[in-house]
Design a protein around this motif. Sequence first.
Motif, PDB file in Angstrom:
ATOM      1  N   TRP A  38       0.867  -1.178   0.000  1.00 32.98           N
ATOM      2  CA  TRP A  38       0.000   0.000   0.000  1.00 32.98           C
ATOM      3  C   TRP A  38       0.895   1.216   0.000  1.00 32.98           C
ATOM      4  O   TRP A  38       1.717   1.401   0.903  1.00 32.98           O
ATOM      5  CB  TRP A  38      -0.909   0.034   1.229  1.00 32.98           C
ATOM      6  CG  TRP A  38      -1.938   1.121   1.158  1.00 32.98           C
ATOM      7  CD1 TRP A  38      -3.225   0.980   0.751  1.00 32.98           C
ATOM      8  CD2 TRP A  38      -1.775   2.504   1.481  1.00 32.98           C
ATOM      9  NE1 TRP A  38      -3.873   2.190   0.784  1.00 32.98           N
ATOM     10  CE2 TRP A  38      -3.008   3.149   1.230  1.00 32.98           C
ATOM     11  CE3 TRP A  38      -0.732   3.284   1.934  1.00 32.98           C
ATOM     12  CZ2 TRP A  38      -3.208   4.509   1.428  1.00 32.98           C
ATOM     13  CZ3 TRP A  38      -0.917   4.646   2.129  1.00 32.98           C
ATOM     14  CH2 TRP A  38      -2.157   5.239   1.886  1.00 32.98           C
ATOM     15  N   THR A  39       0.767   2.038  -1.037  1.00 38.12           N
ATOM     16  CA  THR A  39       1.557   3.266  -1.107  1.00 38.12           C
ATOM     17  C   THR A  39       0.676   4.417  -1.553  1.00 38.12           C
ATOM     18  O   THR A  39      -0.305   4.233  -2.280  1.00 38.12           O
ATOM     19  CB  THR A  39       2.727   3.128  -2.108  1.00 38.12           C
ATOM     20  OG1 THR A  39       2.205   2.800  -3.396  1.00 38.12           O
ATOM     21  CG2 THR A  39       3.714   2.058  -1.669  1.00 38.12           C
ATOM     22  N   TYR A  40       1.038   5.616  -1.100  1.00 36.32           N
ATOM     23  CA  TYR A  40       0.396   6.857  -1.554  1.00 36.32           C
ATOM     24  C   TYR A  40       1.381   7.977  -1.315  1.00 36.32           C
ATOM     25  O   TYR A  40       1.798   8.219  -0.185  1.00 36.32           O
ATOM     26  CB  TYR A  40      -0.905   7.114  -0.798  1.00 36.32           C
ATOM     27  CG  TYR A  40      -1.616   8.379  -1.244  1.00 36.32           C
ATOM     28  CD1 TYR A  40      -2.183   8.464  -2.515  1.00 36.32           C
ATOM     29  CD2 TYR A  40      -1.694   9.480  -0.413  1.00 36.32           C
ATOM     30  CE1 TYR A  40      -2.827   9.612  -2.933  1.00 36.32           C
ATOM     31  CE2 TYR A  40      -2.338  10.640  -0.824  1.00 36.32           C
ATOM     32  CZ  TYR A  40      -2.898  10.704  -2.087  1.00 36.32           C
ATOM     33  OH  TYR A  40      -3.533  11.845  -2.507  1.00 36.32           O
ATOM     34  N   SER A  41       1.764   8.650  -2.379  1.00 37.65           N
ATOM     35  CA  SER A  41       2.774   9.708  -2.267  1.00 37.65           C
ATOM     36  C   SER A  41       2.181  11.047  -1.854  1.00 37.65           C
ATOM     37  O   SER A  41       2.917  11.943  -1.460  1.00 37.65           O
ATOM     38  CB  SER A  41       3.503   9.881  -3.605  1.00 37.65           C
ATOM     39  OG  SER A  41       2.637  10.498  -4.557  1.00 37.65           O
ATOM     40  N   GLY A  42       0.862  11.189  -1.970  1.00 38.43           N
ATOM     41  CA  GLY A  42       0.241  12.473  -1.694  1.00 38.43           C
ATOM     42  C   GLY A  42       0.224  13.391  -2.901  1.00 38.43           C
ATOM     43  O   GLY A  42      -0.167  14.552  -2.806  1.00 38.43           O
ATOM     44  N   ASN A  43       0.636  12.873  -4.054  1.00 36.38           N
ATOM     45  CA  ASN A  43       0.677  13.662  -5.283  1.00 36.38           C
ATOM     46  C   ASN A  43      -0.083  12.926  -6.380  1.00 36.38           C
ATOM     47  O   ASN A  43       0.525  12.215  -7.184  1.00 36.38           O
ATOM     48  CB  ASN A  43       2.129  13.904  -5.705  1.00 36.38           C
ATOM     49  CG  ASN A  43       2.224  14.703  -6.984  1.00 36.38           C
ATOM     50  OD1 ASN A  43       1.260  15.327  -7.422  1.00 36.38           O
ATOM     51  ND2 ASN A  43       3.399  14.693  -7.592  1.00 36.38           N
ATOM     52  N   PRO A  44      -1.404  13.101  -6.438  1.00 38.67           N
ATOM     53  CA  PRO A  44      -2.188  12.402  -7.468  1.00 38.67           C
ATOM     54  C   PRO A  44      -1.764  12.740  -8.897  1.00 38.67           C
ATOM     55  O   PRO A  44      -1.975  11.936  -9.793  1.00 38.67           O
ATOM     56  CB  PRO A  44      -3.618  12.862  -7.211  1.00 38.67           C
ATOM     57  CG  PRO A  44      -3.630  13.333  -5.805  1.00 38.67           C
ATOM     58  CD  PRO A  44      -2.247  13.850  -5.538  1.00 38.67           C
ATOM     59  N   ALA A  45      -1.144  13.892  -9.112  1.00 37.26           N
ATOM     60  CA  ALA A  45      -0.677  14.239 -10.453  1.00 37.26           C
ATOM     61  C   ALA A  45       0.538  13.397 -10.850  1.00 37.26           C
ATOM     62  O   ALA A  45       0.868  13.317 -12.022  1.00 37.26           O
ATOM     63  CB  ALA A  45      -0.331  15.722 -10.531  1.00 37.26           C
ATOM     64  N   GLY A  46       1.153  12.745  -9.863  1.00 36.77           N
ATOM     65  CA  GLY A  46       2.380  11.999 -10.113  1.00 36.77           C
ATOM     66  C   GLY A  46       2.202  10.578 -10.594  1.00 36.77           C
ATOM     67  O   GLY A  46       3.105  10.012 -11.194  1.00 36.77           O
ATOM     68  N   SER A  47       1.051   9.972 -10.326  1.00 42.36           N
ATOM     69  CA  SER A  47       0.850   8.586 -10.762  1.00 42.36           C
ATOM     70  C   SER A  47      -0.628   8.249 -10.831  1.00 42.36           C
ATOM     71  O   SER A  47      -1.447   8.810 -10.096  1.00 42.36           O
ATOM     72  CB  SER A  47       1.547   7.605  -9.809  1.00 42.36           C
ATOM     73  OG  SER A  47       0.812   7.452  -8.612  1.00 42.36           O
ATOM     74  N   ALA A  48      -0.944   7.323 -11.708  1.00 39.71           N
ATOM     75  CA  ALA A  48      -2.330   6.869 -11.845  1.00 39.71           C
ATOM     76  C   ALA A  48      -2.789   6.169 -10.563  1.00 39.71           C
ATOM     77  O   ALA A  48      -3.948   6.306 -10.165  1.00 39.71           O
ATOM     78  CB  ALA A  48      -2.467   5.940 -13.052  1.00 39.71           C
ATOM     79  N   LEU A  49      -1.896   5.452  -9.916  1.00 42.95           N
ATOM     80  CA  LEU A  49      -2.235   4.785  -8.658  1.00 42.95           C
ATOM     81  C   LEU A  49      -2.692   5.807  -7.624  1.00 42.95           C
ATOM     82  O   LEU A  49      -3.732   5.639  -6.974  1.00 42.95           O
ATOM     83  CB  LEU A  49      -1.027   3.999  -8.135  1.00 42.95           C
ATOM     84  CG  LEU A  49      -1.199   3.332  -6.780  1.00 42.95           C
ATOM     85  CD1 LEU A  49      -2.076   2.096  -6.889  1.00 42.95           C
ATOM     86  CD2 LEU A  49       0.152   2.959  -6.206  1.00 42.95           C
ATOM     87  N   ASP A  50      -1.925   6.882  -7.477  1.00 42.09           N
ATOM     88  CA  ASP A  50      -2.300   7.938  -6.527  1.00 42.09           C
ATOM     89  C   ASP A  50      -3.590   8.639  -6.946  1.00 42.09           C
ATOM     90  O   ASP A  50      -4.373   9.054  -6.095  1.00 42.09           O
ATOM     91  CB  ASP A  50      -1.175   8.960  -6.381  1.00 42.09           C
ATOM     92  CG  ASP A  50      -0.085   8.503  -5.421  1.00 42.09           C
ATOM     93  OD1 ASP A  50      -0.119   7.348  -4.964  1.00 42.09           O
ATOM     94  OD2 ASP A  50       0.812   9.323  -5.132  1.00 42.09           O
ATOM     95  N   GLN A  51      -3.816   8.777  -8.244  1.00 44.18           N
ATOM     96  CA  GLN A  51      -5.056   9.392  -8.719  1.00 44.18           C
ATOM     97  C   GLN A  51      -6.259   8.576  -8.268  1.00 44.18           C
ATOM     98  O   GLN A  51      -7.240   9.118  -7.749  1.00 44.18           O
ATOM     99  CB  GLN A  51      -5.057   9.507 -10.238  1.00 44.18           C
ATOM    100  CG  GLN A  51      -4.131  10.556 -10.770  1.00 44.18           C
ATOM    101  CD  GLN A  51      -4.052  10.517 -12.286  1.00 44.18           C
ATOM    102  OE1 GLN A  51      -4.970  10.055 -12.958  1.00 44.18           O
ATOM    103  NE2 GLN A  51      -2.947  10.998 -12.832  1.00 44.18           N
ATOM    104  N   VAL A  52      -6.189   7.250  -8.451  1.00 44.70           N
ATOM    105  CA  VAL A  52      -7.301   6.381  -8.045  1.00 44.70           C
ATOM    106  C   VAL A  52      -7.492   6.462  -6.540  1.00 44.70           C
ATOM    107  O   VAL A  52      -8.619   6.616  -6.057  1.00 44.70           O
ATOM    108  CB  VAL A  52      -7.098   4.924  -8.510  1.00 44.70           C
ATOM    109  CG1 VAL A  52      -8.162   4.011  -7.923  1.00 44.70           C
ATOM    110  CG2 VAL A  52      -7.099   4.849 -10.033  1.00 44.70           C
ATOM    111  N   ARG A  53      -6.397   6.383  -5.792  1.00 40.42           N
ATOM    112  CA  ARG A  53      -6.510   6.472  -4.325  1.00 40.42           C
ATOM    113  C   ARG A  53      -7.179   7.785  -3.909  1.00 40.42           C
ATOM    114  O   ARG A  53      -8.034   7.808  -3.038  1.00 40.42           O
ATOM    115  CB  ARG A  53      -5.143   6.362  -3.658  1.00 40.42           C
ATOM    116  CG  ARG A  53      -4.573   4.971  -3.664  1.00 40.42           C
ATOM    117  CD  ARG A  53      -3.619   4.752  -2.514  1.00 40.42           C
ATOM    118  NE  ARG A  53      -2.962   3.475  -2.645  1.00 40.42           N
ATOM    119  CZ  ARG A  53      -3.525   2.310  -2.362  1.00 40.42           C
ATOM    120  NH1 ARG A  53      -4.765   2.256  -1.936  1.00 40.42           N
ATOM    121  NH2 ARG A  53      -2.867   1.183  -2.510  1.00 40.42           N
TER     122      ARG A  53
END
Length: 117
Positions: free
Chosen positions: A3-18
Amino acid sequence: MAWTYSGNPAGSALDQVRALIGDTDQENPILSDEEILFFLSEEGSARRAAPRAALAAAAKFAKEADKAIGDLRISLSQKADKYLQLAAALEASAVKPGMPWSADQGDPVFYKGMMGG
């Protein structure tokens, strides 16, 4: 499972979905990276994967029972209902122009109470 989340949805599709489904709390994860990456591989974009991720979250909460101990009540079924509503909203906005968030517009707009519970 990771489980990861960088806090930057613009940085990855995974973060966007989260970000779209509200799965951003490391202490209370909902879906694994592998689950979200599967939806991304199936759908091809975060906008298309987010409704499927919200449905998966609803399924996880749907199997949990509501609980009551004295005056304390925990209603996990309400979380399942909210994720079903979110999945429907994300699905509609991904395919219909002019919705609060759609594939032809910029950043999503969430309304207060959309993920309440």
